[in-house]
Design a protein around this motif. Structure first.
Motif, PDB file in Angstrom:
ATOM      1  N   ARG A  64       0.881  -1.145  -0.067  1.00 56.14           N
ATOM      2  CA  ARG A  64      -0.065   0.024   0.155  1.00 56.14           C
ATOM      3  C   ARG A  64       0.940   1.215   0.074  1.00 56.14           C
ATOM      4  O   ARG A  64       1.790   1.254   0.839  1.00 56.14           O
ATOM      5  CB  ARG A  64      -1.006   0.164   1.375  1.00 56.14           C
ATOM      6  N   ILE A  65       0.652   2.064  -0.766  1.00 55.00           N
ATOM      7  CA  ILE A  65       1.354   3.442  -0.804  1.00 55.00           C
ATOM      8  C   ILE A  65       0.527   4.546  -0.290  1.00 55.00           C
ATOM      9  O   ILE A  65      -0.834   4.690  -0.717  1.00 55.00           O
ATOM     10  CB  ILE A  65       1.707   3.723  -2.230  1.00 55.00           C
ATOM     11  N   GLY A  66       1.121   5.390   0.588  1.00 53.46           N
ATOM     12  CA  GLY A  66       0.335   6.428   1.188  1.00 53.46           C
ATOM     13  C   GLY A  66      -0.236   5.900   2.448  1.00 53.46           C
ATOM     14  O   GLY A  66      -0.569   5.348   3.262  1.00 53.46           O
TER      15      GLY A  66
END
Length: 66
Positions: A64-66
């Protein structure tokens, strides 16, 4: 001095690979058992609530990014 080398490049050919996926034999909830029909490879894939693979051991893992 003499030397010989071999350069091997991967092929971009598409090859058929018969596979089986199922929950039978899965060790833990949230996993799917994968096996090649030849029986030479099996893996326990972690899936999310929608059935998308989130972890394929030794190959890929969703991040997951962010």
């Amino acid at each position: 001095m003499s030397a010989h080398g071999v350069s091997v490049t991967p092929s971009l050919r598409v090859l058929r690979s018969d596979q089986v996926y199922g929950t039978a034999g899965a060790v833990t909830p949230g996993t799917v058992r994968y096996a090649s029909l030849g029986g030479d490879f099996t893996a326990e894939l972690t899936v999310d609530a929608n059935g998308f693979v989130v972890d394929s051991p030794h190959l890929a893992r969703r991040v997951r990014i962010g």
